[in-house]
Design an enzyme around this catalytic site. Structure first.
Site, PDB file in Angstrom:
ATOM      1  N   LEU A  87       0.755  -1.046  -0.121  1.00  0.00           N
ATOM      2  CA  LEU A  87      -0.081  -0.026  -0.130  1.00  0.00           C
ATOM      3  C   LEU A  87       0.949   1.329  -0.117  1.00  0.00           C
ATOM      4  O   LEU A  87       0.545   2.189   0.695  1.00  0.00           O
ATOM      5  CB  LEU A  87      -1.124  -0.065   1.130  1.00  0.00           C
ATOM      6  CG  LEU A  87      -1.922  -1.051   1.127  1.00  0.00           C
ATOM      7  CD1 LEU A  87      -2.919  -0.879   2.364  1.00  0.00           C
ATOM      8  CD2 LEU A  87      -3.038  -0.921  -0.048  1.00  0.00           C
ATOM      9  N   CYS A  88       2.183   1.290  -0.856  1.00  0.00           N
ATOM     10  CA  CYS A  88       2.786   2.421  -0.884  1.00  0.00           C
ATOM     11  C   CYS A  88       3.126   2.779  -2.192  1.00  0.00           C
ATOM     12  O   CYS A  88       4.090   2.871  -2.546  1.00  0.00           O
ATOM     13  CB  CYS A  88       4.106   2.307   0.021  1.00  0.00           C
ATOM     14  SG  CYS A  88       5.015   1.052  -0.095  1.00  0.00           S
ATOM     15  N   GLY A  89       2.072   2.676  -3.058  1.00  0.00           N
ATOM     16  CA  GLY A  89       2.190   3.067  -4.532  1.00  0.00           C
ATOM     17  C   GLY A  89       3.118   2.006  -5.195  1.00  0.00           C
ATOM     18  O   GLY A  89       3.555   0.952  -4.867  1.00  0.00           O
TER      19      GLY A  89
END
Length: 288
Positions: A87-89
């Site tokens: 969930l950090c691109g």
């Protein structure tokens, strides 16, 4: 109105997701500030150690530390720093892409590789591509601890000191600002003479050594390399929180757009149902 009920359920579901992504964005923003402070606090330490080690090297030019010697081994070491969570691109994807390019480049030059994985995502990737992982560390949390990093990294440092590998590369995500992070592969060992230049001062330095200069230089250079790795992990953590904050903000904005579109569809469906009912009532009245 079955379609309307279904759309209402979808709107509720997306609204719940939006609340979660908004909360995650705020948590990441809070953690990002702390991670940036840690990253900046680590810089003066490594600079000071480098400066003292460089001064000692100039005072004792006859001794060259193994970390500054070049050897002809046909193996290179790679330290891959990634995150434990997602969930950090595209942050992990970008750093693993540059690692893949480096591995191909080394393979093309006839050099085999040994890898150390810091972070769960990098470990999973290296295992999938069949790279030789000599050690790894996962579950570092939000604060990097040097005592957890030293063990896995020491495997490559010792191998270099013994002449078993010809270079050690460090791959991580460099923090530039909140909106921009850059994936880099830097050569950690051998230390270049340019790296080990002391800051220019008006006066020279002389030290009293205990037990002797060689032991002190050995210890300092190991500490210096460890501090560079710690700095890379701290930068990677700051980049992770920034990337997560940006990714969660984008997710929150997208959820808002989806809710807007669903509400429009719901209103149109409701309007069509009301129009249909009115038409039926009018048709019934006309028939009577």
């Amino acid at each position: 109105m079955a379609a309307g009920k279904e759309i209402r359920g979808k709107i509720k579901s997306v609204e719940n997701t939006k609340k979660i992504t908004k909360a995650m964005e705020m948590v990441a923003a809070s953690k990002m500030r702390k991670a940036q402070e840690r990253m900046r606090a680590a810089r003066p330490y490594s600079e000071k150690i480098r400066n003292i080690a460089a001064n000692l090297g100039q005072a004792n030019p006859e001794y060259v530390h193994p970390f500054m010697k070049v050897n002809d081994a046909k193996t290179a070491g790679v330290i891959v720093v990634t995150t434990d969570k997602g969930l950090c691109g595209g942050m992990n994807t970008n750093v693993l892409r540059v690692v893949t390019s480096k591995l191909r480049e080394l393979q093309g030059a006839g050099v085999s590789t040994e890898a150390v994985a810091i972070g769960n995502k990098g470990l999973g990737f290296l295992n999938r591509v069949g790279a030789k992982v000599v050690s790894h560390v996962t579950g570092l949390g939000d604060t990097p601890h040097l005592d957890k990093l030293i063990g896995p990294v020491k495997v490559l440092l010792d191998a270099y000191a013994e002449g078993k590998i010809n270079a050690v590369y460090l791959s991580y995500t460099k923090f530039i600002n909140t909106m921009k992070q850059e994936s880099v592969v830097e050569q950690l060992l051998p230390l270049s003479s340019a790296q080990m230049q002391a800051d220019k001062t008006e006066h020279g330095w002389d030290y009293i050594y205990e037990p002797d200069a060689q032991t002190v230089i050995d210890d300092l250079l190991v500490r210096y390399v460890e501090s560079l790795i710690y700095q890379a992990v701290a930068e990677n953590m700051a980049s992770e929180q920034s990337a997560r904050m940006v990714a969660m903000k984008a997710a929150t904005d997208n959820a808002g757009s989806v809710i807007g579109e669903l509400k429009l569809v719901y209103n149109k469906t409701r309007q069509a149902a009301i129009t249909k009912e009115l038409s039926e009532i009018v048709a019934g009245a006309a028939a009577v």
